[in-house]
Design an enzyme around this catalytic site. Structure first.
Site, PDB file in Angstrom:
ATOM      1  CE1 TYR A   1     -80.642  -5.929 -16.317  1.00  0.00           C
ATOM      2  CE2 TYR A   1     -79.306  -7.501 -15.093  1.00  0.00           C
ATOM      3  CZ  TYR A   1     -80.079  -6.363 -15.130  1.00  0.00           C
ATOM      4  OH  TYR A   1     -80.282  -5.638 -13.984  1.00  0.00           O
TER       5      TYR A   1
ATOM      6  CB  SER B   1     -77.970  -3.732 -16.462  1.00  0.00           C
ATOM      7  OG  SER B   1     -77.818  -2.385 -16.039  1.00  0.00           O
TER       8      SER B   1
END
Length: 126
Positions: A58, A25
């Site tokens: 993300y 992430s």
């Protein structure tokens, strides 16, 4: 018809952490997520200004006020602490939505100071 448009951008943010052994992430200061409209777990593209790498991951919420940009997991091979990155989120918009469409863009100064916000990029001159 739908168009894929730039929804949000953090321009030239500085990577503060690169953590290989972390679930993948990119942790972003929570205040910047709120200001930019990038949602937690939303797909983002990261463009590394310093080495030319471009990758997808993300967003996750970083501590508010921390000025954090932490590239985590496998993505930590693509950016190191101190690298300048451009983080973008894109979205699909209908023709009706495009009538009032404006992206949210945050521009960073050295040290990840927020220098300004904008919803338009000036025309590039020849």
């Amino acid at each position: 018809m739908h168009a894929i448009m730039l929804k949000a951008k953090l321009h030239r943010a500085e990577v503060t952490h690169a953590v290989l052994d972390y679930e993948g992430s990119c942790a972003i200061d929570g205040e910047w997520l709120d200001l930019s409209g990038i949602r937690e777990y939303e797909q983002i593209q990261i463009y590394n200004v310093d080495n030319g790498e471009r990758f997808t991951t993300y967003a996750i919420r970083g501590e508010e006020g921390s000025r954090m940009i932490s590239v985590n997991g496998a993505a930590a091979h693509k950016a190191k602490v101190g690298d300048r990155v451009i983080i973008c989120a894109y979205a699909h918009y209908s023709e009706a939505e495009l009538v009032n469409f404006k992206p949210r863009m945050l521009y960073m100064a050295p040290g990840n100071e927020l220098s300004r916000a904008s919803n338009a990029i000036p025309v590039q001159l020849a």
